[in-house]
Design an enzyme around this catalytic site. Structure first.
Site, PDB file in Angstrom:
ATOM      1  N   ASP A  61       0.982  -1.102   0.183  1.00  0.00           N
ATOM      2  CA  ASP A  61       0.053  -0.077   0.116  1.00  0.00           C
ATOM      3  C   ASP A  61       0.887   1.170   0.027  1.00  0.00           C
ATOM      4  OD1 ASP A  61       0.997  -0.162   2.683  1.00  0.00           O
ATOM      5  OD2 ASP A  61      -1.059   0.243   3.560  1.00  0.00           O
TER       6      ASP A  61
ATOM      7  N   TYR B 258       3.057   4.722   0.979  1.00  0.00           N
ATOM      8  CA  TYR B 258       3.910   5.131   1.888  1.00  0.00           C
ATOM      9  C   TYR B 258       3.121   6.033   2.808  1.00  0.00           C
ATOM     10  CZ  TYR B 258       8.491   4.167  -0.753  1.00  0.00           C
ATOM     11  OH  TYR B 258       9.341   3.418  -1.340  1.00  0.00           O
TER      12      TYR B 258
ATOM     13  N   PHE C 190       6.405   2.177  -4.459  1.00  0.00           N
ATOM     14  CA  PHE C 190       7.761   2.448  -4.031  1.00  0.00           C
ATOM     15  C   PHE C 190       8.591   3.589  -4.409  1.00  0.00           C
ATOM     16  CE2 PHE C 190       7.297  -2.328  -4.379  1.00  0.00           C
ATOM     17  CZ  PHE C 190       7.877  -2.520  -3.137  1.00  0.00           C
TER      18      PHE C 190
ATOM     19  N   HIS D 104      10.179  -8.966   0.409  1.00  0.00           N
ATOM     20  CA  HIS D 104       9.941  -7.870   0.218  1.00  0.00           C
ATOM     21  C   HIS D 104      11.295  -7.197   0.436  1.00  0.00           C
ATOM     22  CE1 HIS D 104       8.211  -3.797   1.121  1.00  0.00           C
ATOM     23  NE2 HIS D 104       7.193  -4.304   0.623  1.00  0.00           N
TER      24      HIS D 104
END
Length: 224
Positions: free
Chosen positions: A64, A66, A77, A186
């Site tokens: 989801d 930041y 990202f 991740h």
């Protein structure tokens, strides 16, 4: 209603009229009116706005947005110019450096990738400030599932890069064998050393694109 401005509008038209999305829309109206929500409401669909359906060559799926001030702008990202790259993005840059000789840029804005067909899609497209995963289970997953299903129908091969548990949940939707699915841990500091570093997804993706007669991605990020 939603106006993305490219082929996604017609492709997702039924989704935007569906009961789950209309319910999600009402939830978001309340959230934006009463809470601090990221990204800005006009940036929610930037991943789809920047990379039309027919242009997609690679898909990176995040969790989801930041949840810090000024960071999220609708691309997983990526952060806006002038915002320091968060730890996950720093680790992505480290892997790129080791994998393809990437030069670390002075910013973390990944729009250069979107212009080449990289869809930077979060599984959930909004979040409350300071509360990761706070909009999980509100309906976004159904919409992003629909995006993946539509991409799965494409005849032209696509590379899907799934990092972490939330992204890997989408793997079951990718059933066409002519697509390439790459999975890894991740890139967050909590898990990057458990299988993200050394995954070499960026060079592997480009090898696949070349093998299927497509232009590889220039993963460099221009200084801003």
């Amino acid at each position: 209603m939603v106006n993305i401005g490219n082929s996604w509008d017609s492709i997702l038209a039924d989704e935007f009229k569906s009961p789950y999305y209309l319910q999600l829309r009402e939830f978001l109206k309340r959230e934006y009116a009463t809470q601090t929500i990221y990204p800005d409401m006009y940036d929610i669909f930037n991943a789809l706005k920047y990379t039309a359906y027919e242009d997609v060559k690679a898909v990176i799926i995040g969790q989801d947005p930041y949840h810090g001030e000024g960071q999220a702008h609708g691309l997983c990202f990526s952060v806006k110019r002038g915002i320091a790259p968060p730890p996950s993005l720093q680790n992505i840059f480290k892997e790129l450096q080791n994998d393809v000789g990437f030069r670390i840029p002075n910013n973390g804005e990944l729009t250069d990738w979107t212009k080449q067909g990289v869809l930077l899609l979060n599984a959930v497209l909004t979040v409350r400030a300071g509360q990761a995963n706070s909009h999980r289970g509100k309906g976004w997953e159904k919409l992003t599932d629909a995006v993946i299903r539509k991409l799965n129908e494409r005849e032209k091969p696509i590379v899907f890069m799934l990092w972490g548990r939330n992204a890997k949940e989408k793997q079951a939707l990718i059933t066409n064998s002519h697509h390439l699915v790459l999975t890894a841990a991740h890139p967050s500091p909590l898990s990057a050393y458990n299988g993200f570093f050394g995954c070499r997804h960026f060079s592997t993706a480009n090898d696949f694109l070349k093998y299927t007669g497509q232009q590889p991605i220039d993963w460099s990020v221009s200084d801003k």
